[in-house]
Scaffold this motif. Structure first.
Motif, mmCIF file in Angstrom:
data_model
loop_
_atom_site.group_PDB
_atom_site.id
_atom_site.type_symbol
_atom_site.label_atom_id
_atom_site.label_comp_id
_atom_site.label_asym_id
_atom_site.label_seq_id
_atom_site.Cartn_x
_atom_site.Cartn_y
_atom_site.Cartn_z
ATOM 1 N N ALA A 1 -11.169 35.544 42.575
ATOM 2 C CA ALA A 1 -11.648 36.275 43.746
ATOM 3 C C ALA A 1 -11.993 35.252 44.819
ATOM 4 C CB ALA A 1 -12.872 37.108 43.402
ATOM 5 N N ILE A 2 -11.558 35.509 46.036
ATOM 6 C CA ILE A 2 -11.905 34.668 47.182
ATOM 7 C C ILE A 2 -12.755 35.529 48.104
ATOM 8 C CG2 ILE A 2 -11.025 33.390 49.174
ATOM 9 C CD1 ILE A 2 -8.456 32.899 47.519
ATOM 10 N N VAL A 3 -13.992 35.123 48.307
ATOM 11 C CA VAL A 3 -14.937 35.909 49.104
ATOM 12 C C VAL A 3 -15.341 35.096 50.325
ATOM 13 C CG1 VAL A 3 -17.161 37.077 49.122
ATOM 14 C CG2 VAL A 3 -15.771 37.099 47.043
ATOM 15 N N VAL A 4 -15.229 35.708 51.510
ATOM 16 C CA VAL A 4 -15.538 35.003 52.753
ATOM 17 C C VAL A 4 -16.625 35.764 53.518
ATOM 18 C CG1 VAL A 4 -13.306 33.867 52.989
ATOM 19 C CG2 VAL A 4 -13.594 36.175 53.877
ATOM 20 N N PRO A 5 -17.512 35.028 54.203
ATOM 21 C CA PRO A 5 -18.549 35.705 54.986
ATOM 22 C C PRO A 5 -17.972 36.291 56.269
ATOM 23 C CG PRO A 5 -18.984 33.318 54.777
ATOM 24 C CD PRO A 5 -17.633 33.579 54.220
ATOM 25 N N ALA A 6 -18.413 37.496 56.623
ATOM 26 C CA ALA A 6 -18.025 38.124 57.888
ATOM 27 C C ALA A 6 -19.290 38.333 58.713
ATOM 28 C CB ALA A 6 -17.324 39.457 57.641
ATOM 29 N N SER A 7 -19.196 38.097 60.018
ATOM 30 C CA SER A 7 -20.371 38.182 60.886
ATOM 31 C C SER A 7 -20.860 39.617 61.053
ATOM 32 C CB SER A 7 -20.066 37.578 62.259
ATOM 33 O OG SER A 7 -18.968 38.245 62.855
ATOM 34 N N SER A 8 -19.961 40.591 60.875
ATOM 35 C CA SER A 8 -20.345 42.001 60.990
ATOM 36 C C SER A 8 -19.372 42.831 60.174
ATOM 37 C CB SER A 8 -20.326 42.448 62.451
ATOM 38 O OG SER A 8 -18.993 42.646 62.897
ATOM 39 N N GLN A 9 -19.651 44.138 60.091
ATOM 40 C CA GLN A 9 -18.743 45.036 59.390
ATOM 41 C C GLN A 9 -17.793 45.738 60.360
ATOM 42 O OE1 GLN A 9 -17.965 45.908 55.920
ATOM 43 N NE2 GLN A 9 -18.652 43.801 56.049
ATOM 44 N N ASP A 10 -17.729 45.234 61.577
ATOM 45 C CA ASP A 10 -16.729 45.714 62.521
ATOM 46 C C ASP A 10 -15.342 45.445 61.935
ATOM 47 O OD1 ASP A 10 -14.866 44.458 64.959
ATOM 48 O OD2 ASP A 10 -15.817 46.373 65.436
ATOM 49 N N GLU A 11 -14.457 46.431 62.035
ATOM 50 C CA GLU A 11 -13.149 46.328 61.387
ATOM 51 C C GLU A 11 -12.377 45.086 61.818
ATOM 52 O OE1 GLU A 11 -9.191 49.051 60.425
ATOM 53 O OE2 GLU A 11 -10.679 49.766 61.857
ATOM 54 N N GLU A 12 -12.413 44.766 63.103
ATOM 55 C CA GLU A 12 -11.683 43.600 63.594
ATOM 56 C C GLU A 12 -12.274 42.303 63.061
ATOM 57 O OE1 GLU A 12 -11.152 43.523 67.793
ATOM 58 O OE2 GLU A 12 -10.032 45.406 67.853
ATOM 59 N N SER A 13 -13.604 42.228 62.962
ATOM 60 C CA SER A 13 -14.249 41.016 62.444
ATOM 61 C C SER A 13 -13.890 40.789 60.982
ATOM 62 C CB SER A 13 -15.778 41.129 62.579
ATOM 63 O OG SER A 13 -16.157 41.229 63.918
ATOM 64 N N VAL A 14 -13.948 41.860 60.194
ATOM 65 C CA VAL A 14 -13.612 41.737 58.772
ATOM 66 C C VAL A 14 -12.144 41.354 58.600
ATOM 67 C CG1 VAL A 14 -13.414 42.980 56.584
ATOM 68 C CG2 VAL A 14 -15.420 43.320 58.032
ATOM 69 N N ARG B 1 3.734 44.742 36.940
ATOM 70 C CA ARG B 1 4.199 43.643 36.075
ATOM 71 C C ARG B 1 4.514 42.377 36.861
ATOM 72 N NH1 ARG B 1 2.829 44.760 30.871
ATOM 73 N NH2 ARG B 1 3.277 46.934 30.393
ATOM 74 N N VAL B 2 4.343 42.420 38.169
ATOM 75 C CA VAL B 2 4.576 41.220 38.987
ATOM 76 C C VAL B 2 3.577 40.140 38.567
ATOM 77 C CG1 VAL B 2 4.372 40.309 41.348
ATOM 78 C CG2 VAL B 2 5.569 42.477 40.935
ATOM 79 N N PRO B 3 4.018 38.896 38.394
ATOM 80 C CA PRO B 3 3.125 37.845 37.897
ATOM 81 C C PRO B 3 1.843 37.651 38.712
ATOM 82 C CG PRO B 3 5.396 37.097 37.836
ATOM 83 C CD PRO B 3 5.407 38.416 38.528
ATOM 84 N N LYS B 4 1.956 37.757 40.033
ATOM 85 C CA LYS B 4 0.763 37.576 40.864
ATOM 86 C C LYS B 4 0.727 38.644 41.941
ATOM 87 C CE LYS B 4 -1.017 33.561 41.899
ATOM 88 N NZ LYS B 4 -1.268 32.216 42.480
ATOM 89 N N VAL B 5 -0.185 39.602 41.788
ATOM 90 C CA VAL B 5 -0.402 40.627 42.814
ATOM 91 C C VAL B 5 -1.702 40.282 43.530
ATOM 92 C CG1 VAL B 5 -0.722 43.074 43.307
ATOM 93 C CG2 VAL B 5 0.788 42.371 41.433
ATOM 94 N N ILE B 6 -1.623 40.171 44.851
ATOM 95 C CA ILE B 6 -2.774 39.798 45.673
ATOM 96 C C ILE B 6 -3.149 40.983 46.552
ATOM 97 C CG2 ILE B 6 -3.651 38.206 47.430
ATOM 98 C CD1 ILE B 6 -1.291 36.312 46.550
ATOM 99 N N ILE B 7 -4.407 41.380 46.494
ATOM 100 C CA ILE B 7 -4.904 42.399 47.421
ATOM 101 C C ILE B 7 -5.832 41.718 48.413
ATOM 102 C CG2 ILE B 7 -6.393 44.425 47.669
ATOM 103 C CD1 ILE B 7 -5.154 45.567 45.188
ATOM 104 N N SER B 8 -5.513 41.886 49.681
ATOM 105 C CA SER B 8 -6.293 41.310 50.765
ATOM 106 C C SER B 8 -6.863 42.445 51.596
ATOM 107 C CB SER B 8 -5.387 40.411 51.622
ATOM 108 O OG SER B 8 -6.036 40.053 52.830
ATOM 109 N N SER B 9 -8.155 42.688 51.450
ATOM 110 C CA SER B 9 -8.770 43.810 52.149
ATOM 111 C C SER B 9 -10.274 43.667 52.089
ATOM 112 C CB SER B 9 -8.340 45.128 51.496
ATOM 113 O OG SER B 9 -8.251 46.159 52.432
ATOM 114 N N GLY B 10 -10.946 44.122 53.142
ATOM 115 C CA GLY B 10 -12.402 44.026 53.176
ATOM 116 C C GLY B 10 -13.018 45.198 53.910
ATOM 117 N N GLY B 11 -14.337 45.164 54.010
ATOM 118 C CA GLY B 11 -15.068 46.222 54.695
ATOM 119 C C GLY B 11 -15.680 47.202 53.712
ATOM 120 N N LEU B 12 -16.893 47.625 54.005
ATOM 121 C CA LEU B 12 -17.607 48.523 53.095
ATOM 122 C C LEU B 12 -16.894 49.858 52.912
ATOM 123 C CD1 LEU B 12 -21.289 47.868 54.225
ATOM 124 C CD2 LEU B 12 -20.263 47.247 52.036
ATOM 125 N N ARG B 13 -16.264 50.352 53.967
ATOM 126 C CA ARG B 13 -15.635 51.670 53.841
ATOM 127 C C ARG B 13 -14.415 51.655 52.926
ATOM 128 N NH1 ARG B 13 -11.131 52.402 57.083
ATOM 129 N NH2 ARG B 13 -10.755 50.808 58.672
#
Length: 331
Positions: free
Chosen positions: A89-102, A282-294
């Motif tokens: 898991a790669i976790v990054v800080p976001a300054s706000s929960q505004d969709e564009e910022s995340v 079954r793909v060897p590496k599946v990456i999901i890139s997504s953030g935001g509380l909603r």
């Protein structure tokens, strides 16, 4: 004084060794020299340098601490990996929960990560979403041979910057590589047309290519009013209500899934010209890139639907995901 213990007197050899040990530690931990460079600088063998450095850790001469913010991020990542059955898991800080910022911070981290994965002969399937659009702006160039990009979704007849197939096109253009696209609208009017299109030889071959990629890079969407798929008119609001009523918590590759990641038996899903998320599990590496509380329910469902092993998200979403039930994935 009477009764006091007399400390053993240190020899000159011991004092010299201590000084050498301190010098080695300073060169390695403070100045950042390699073990080989430390050995050369002190005119000793590499084995001796290694032993001196090991001794500084064992006797407390060197005590390593981790910056508290970095430590909390690492702990959060490790907890998320265990909770969701992830490899990383790669976790990054976001300054706000505004969709564009995340999207900006998660997309940037994704661009940097995926750039490191680019190698000769790689085949990569690419989804879409605001986060992946930002990701394309953060890629790092390197020259690669024989790499193949496969778009995992169809497009729009009225092309815009938010065309679902545009992300894969930009990725392929950036690395100057081959691109395979689903040459159909991402949603067609009915199931019969979708079934007929998938029977075409070129689309059947593309589907098989998609199932056999080395890496699948995806994002997920929710079923709320801010979701791009509804806000941009790709699907209408009556579809959103119908999908919610059927138990949908989000979409993965334009297929709507329930909280456990099951693709719903719903008319919208039958009209989708996109790879079914279950077919890339079954793909060897599946990456999901997504953030935001909603999006936390959609993220969790997306991991379950695709058997994703790597998640890139923001701190607030990561903390909220830990409040949801744990997820056990297929090996």
């Amino acid at each position: 004084m009477a009764g006091s213990e007399k400390r053993p007197r240190r020899t000159k050899f011991q004092s010299d060794q201590d000084e050498l040990k301190l010098r080695a530690a300073y060169l390695y931990y403070v100045e950042g020299l390699t073990q080989e460079q430390v050995a050369q600088h002190l005119d000793i063998s590499r084995i001796k340098a290694l032993r001196l450095l090991a001794a500084t850790r064992e006797d407390g001469t060197v005590q390593i601490t981790i910056n508290s913010q970095a430590e909390s991020l690492i702990r959060l990542q490790r907890n998320l990996e265990k909770h969701l059955g992830l490899t990383e898991a790669i976790v990054v800080p976001a300054s706000s929960q505004d969709e564009e910022s995340v999207a900006a911070v998660v997309g940037h981290a994704t661009g940097r990560y995926i750039s490191e994965q680019v190698t000769n002969g790689l085949s990569i399937g690419v989804g879409w979403g605001a986060t992946l659009q930002v990701c394309m702006r953060s890629l790092i160039w390197r020259e690669v041979d024989d790499m193949t990009v496969i778009s995992l979704l169809g497009g729009l007849t009225h092309a815009t910057a938010h065309n679902p197939s545009a992300v894969a096109w930009r990725f392929a253009e950036f690395y100057r590589t081959e691109l395979y696209q689903i040459t159909a609208p991402v949603f067609v009017p009915d199931r019969e047309l979708a079934d007929a299109l998938w029977k075409q030889d070129d689309l059947k071959q593309l589907y098989e290519r998609a199932r056999a990629v080395d890496i699948a890079l995806l994002s997920v969407g929710d079923v709320g009013t801010q979701a791009s798929i509804f806000r941009r008119g790709i699907l209408n609001w009556s579809d959103a209500k119908s999908l919610k009523d059927a138990g949908a918590v989000g979409d993965v590759l334009c297929h709507f899934v329930d909280a456990d990641g099951n693709v719903l038996d719903h008319p919208v899903n039958h009209r989708a010209m996109a790879i079914n998320p279950a077919d890339i599990s079954r793909v060897p590496k599946v990456i999901i890139s997504s953030g935001g509380l909603r999006k936390i329910h959609a993220i969790r469902a997306g991991i379950a639907a695709t058997n994703a092993k790597l998640l890139i998200t923001d701190v607030a979403a990561a903390q909220a995901l830990l409040e949801l039930p744990p997820l056990e994935q297929a090996s």
